[in-house]
Design a protein around this motif. Structure first.
Motif, PDB file in Angstrom:
ATOM      1  N   UNK A  78      36.903  38.673  33.321  1.00 15.03           N
ATOM      2  CA  UNK A  78      36.804  40.041  32.797  1.00 15.03           C
ATOM      3  C   UNK A  78      37.261  39.814  31.223  1.00 15.03           C
ATOM      4  N   UNK A  79      36.769  40.690  30.309  1.00 16.43           N
ATOM      5  CA  UNK A  79      37.373  40.527  29.018  1.00 16.43           C
ATOM      6  C   UNK A  79      38.520  41.221  29.125  1.00 16.43           C
ATOM      7  N   UNK A  80      39.009  41.108  27.768  1.00 13.43           N
ATOM      8  CA  UNK A  80      40.534  41.763  27.655  1.00 13.43           C
ATOM      9  C   UNK A  80      40.366  43.030  27.111  1.00 13.43           C
ATOM     10  N   UNK A  81      39.691  44.069  28.115  1.00 12.40           N
ATOM     11  CA  UNK A  81      39.675  45.306  27.759  1.00 12.40           C
ATOM     12  C   UNK A  81      41.112  45.922  28.474  1.00 12.40           C
ATOM     13  N   UNK A  82      41.100  47.254  27.670  1.00 10.59           N
ATOM     14  CA  UNK A  82      42.698  47.687  28.120  1.00 10.59           C
ATOM     15  C   UNK A  82      42.684  48.566  29.473  1.00 10.59           C
ATOM     16  N   UNK A  83      41.629  48.841  29.911  1.00 13.43           N
ATOM     17  CA  UNK A  83      41.334  49.410  31.325  1.00 13.43           C
ATOM     18  C   UNK A  83      39.911  48.867  31.855  1.00 13.43           C
ATOM     19  N   UNK A  84      40.101  48.466  33.036  1.00 14.92           N
ATOM     20  CA  UNK A  84      38.754  48.352  33.629  1.00 14.92           C
ATOM     21  C   UNK A  84      38.556  48.825  35.023  1.00 14.92           C
ATOM     22  N   UNK A  85      37.523  49.932  34.853  1.00 21.01           N
ATOM     23  CA  UNK A  85      37.441  50.906  36.038  1.00 21.01           C
ATOM     24  C   UNK A  85      36.242  50.064  36.972  1.00 21.01           C
ATOM     25  N   UNK A  86      36.535  50.073  38.043  1.00 22.54           N
ATOM     26  CA  UNK A  86      35.648  49.322  39.143  1.00 22.54           C
ATOM     27  C   UNK A  86      35.304  50.195  40.230  1.00 22.54           C
ATOM     28  N   UNK A  87      34.122  50.019  40.668  1.00 23.74           N
ATOM     29  CA  UNK A  87      33.321  50.430  41.879  1.00 23.74           C
ATOM     30  C   UNK A  87      32.941  49.708  42.985  1.00 23.74           C
ATOM     31  N   UNK A  88      32.707  49.832  44.048  1.00 23.67           N
ATOM     32  CA  UNK A  88      32.083  48.877  45.203  1.00 23.67           C
ATOM     33  C   UNK A  88      32.935  49.102  46.443  1.00 23.67           C
ATOM     34  N   UNK A  89      34.202  48.705  46.158  1.00 19.21           N
ATOM     35  CA  UNK A  89      35.295  48.498  47.318  1.00 19.21           C
ATOM     36  C   UNK A  89      35.730  49.975  47.721  1.00 19.21           C
ATOM     37  N   UNK A  90      35.802  50.198  48.824  1.00 16.61           N
ATOM     38  CA  UNK A  90      36.092  51.740  49.245  1.00 16.61           C
ATOM     39  C   UNK A  90      37.458  51.908  49.240  1.00 16.61           C
ATOM     40  N   UNK A  91      38.328  50.929  49.534  1.00 19.08           N
ATOM     41  CA  UNK A  91      39.885  51.135  49.525  1.00 19.08           C
ATOM     42  C   UNK A  91      40.180  51.067  47.922  1.00 19.08           C
ATOM     43  N   UNK A  92      41.032  52.232  47.375  1.00 18.82           N
ATOM     44  CA  UNK A  92      41.728  51.928  46.298  1.00 18.82           C
ATOM     45  C   UNK A  92      42.803  50.700  46.232  1.00 18.82           C
ATOM     46  N   UNK A  93      42.445  50.028  44.960  1.00 17.30           N
ATOM     47  CA  UNK A  93      43.453  48.839  44.948  1.00 17.30           C
ATOM     48  C   UNK A  93      43.394  48.396  43.304  1.00 17.30           C
TER      49      UNK A  93
END
Length: 411
Positions: A216-231
């Protein structure tokens, strides 16, 4: 500036023949309230807004009404990215119209990198952050297949192509961010070490199984989806899955569902907070012997004001019951306190592997009759008794038909 991160709504999902509309409506109403009460500046939905590429009309209605209702809150900016369940065309067909409602839709990878980048404003209507809106990346979006390439080669090529796409979009974001604005990236994919559930569909089968956090690039926050358990991903607090808002399978039952609040101050990430979502409908999974199940059913406490609970029961036994389904149904019906419960699935699990399995591994298919192969395969499956009967009947019907055809050929 405050961002709210959510994902994997799966609007329109049918769960064992049951609609999730009531649960989704309750969640969306709750989310609107949270956006206002938490003074959210922008909301990000990190993919899988819908459960299928052709969502039913009521699911589209839930989506549209939510966007309209969001305009009546302090949060008037919405970012929507496509997931692997979403149709790029379905999401993009309304993107120009929704842009009039401060909604930035990126259904799929775009031809121009700048089309995936946007400045989001804070509560003072001043630039607060820049977002790299990266949706689910399909191999054909970033990669050309090479003849004769090995499976490992394809995996490495796809991983590199997705990483390159991230870097391309991130460079566009840096142009807008300058030295003062933080950058948020999104994604909809499986990361290395991510915890899956039975409702999560593998999305890069045969090519890329998981994407490393280091790519991943060096972003300040990376908001992901696809996995259903928060982690949290790879121990890096700023890379997160928010998880689905409602349990989408029984193995998600009982786990807290959440949305994620992300705060930025002075151009940097300042805090991340998880907000637990209420349980609008309880999914209950009970496992054990019939006696154990009877005891567990007696111990259940049901909220009569919530939506009707859905129940799964897995019976652990080596005893054959021709009427296992009806036995379990009767156990539930006998509990007056469970009158609102709906039994959706009964499964049987063998208490212990039969001794024959030890020798089966040493046998070849040539040494076994086709009927033996079928029976041994069936024993490995966790299938309800009524389904076993149907499968067995269908199997022997096929065998009889093949036998008759062989006899005709001999004549």
């Amino acid at each position: 500036m405050r961002i709210l991160h959510t994902s994997d709504w799966h609007l329109g999902q049918h769960f064992m023949g049951k609609s999730r509309e009531a649960e989704h409506q309750a969640f969306l109403d709750w989310l609107i309230t949270q956006a206002n009460e938490k003074q959210v500046d922008a909301l990000i939905i990190a993919g899988d807004i819908f459960d299928t590429g052709t969502p039913p009309s009521y699911a589209r209605g839930l989506y549209s009404r939510f966007i309209v209702n969001l305009q009546n809150t302090c949060c008037r900016q919405l970012v929507v990215i496509g997931g692997n369940h979403d149709s790029v065309a379905t999401l993009n067909e309304s993107k120009e119209l929704l842009a009039c409602l401060n909604t930035f839709v990126v259904g799929g990878v775009t031809a121009s990198p700048e089309d995936q980048v946007r400045v989001l404003n804070n509560s003072d209507d001043e630039p607060g952050t820049v977002i790299c809106a990266i949706p689910f990346v399909r191999p054909r979006d970033v990669l050309e297949s090479q003849a004769g390439e090995s499976s490992e080669g394809k995996q490495q090529a796809l991983q590199q192509a997705i990483a390159d796409h991230y870097q391309t979009i991130y460079r566009e974001a840096e142009k807008l961010a300058g030295q003062s604005l933080p950058i948020i990236a999104t994604g909809h994919l499986t990361t290395v070490g991510g915890q899956l559930t039975e409702s999560v569909r593998e999305i890069y089968i045969g090519t890329l199984s998981a994407f490393p956090a280091s790519a991943f690039p060096s972003a300040d926050y990376i908001a992901l989806g696809h996995l259903h358990r928060p982690q949290v991903v790879a121990g890096q607090e700023h890379i997160r899955y928010s998880g689905s808002p409602i349990p989408l399978s029984f193995d998600e039952a009982g786990a807290d569902k959440q949305v994620t609040l992300v705060d930025f101050k002075d151009g940097k990430l300042s805090s991340i907070e998880s907000v637990v979502i209420p349980e609008f409908r309880k999914l209950i999974s009970i496992k054990g012997s019939l006696d154990d199940i009877d005891h567990q059913l007696n111990e259940l406490t049901i909220d009569q004001n919530a939506l009707n609970p859905w129940l799964e029961i897995e019976v652990t036994t080596d005893v054959y019951f021709h009427d296992l389904q009806s036995r379990v149904e009767q156990l539930v019906m006998d509990k007056e306190s469970l009158s609102t419960c709906e039994l959706l699935r009964v499964r049987k699990k063998r208490e212990k592997a039969p001794a024959a399995l030890t020798t089966i591994e040493q046998e070849t298919l040539a040494e076994l009759k086709v009927e033996e192969v079928f029976q041994q395969r069936l024993e490995h499956e966790e299938i309800a008794e009524d389904q076993i009967k149907k499968l067995t009947s269908a199997f022997y019907s096929v065998i009889d038909t093949l036998h008759d055809e062989q006899q005709k050929e001999k004549v």
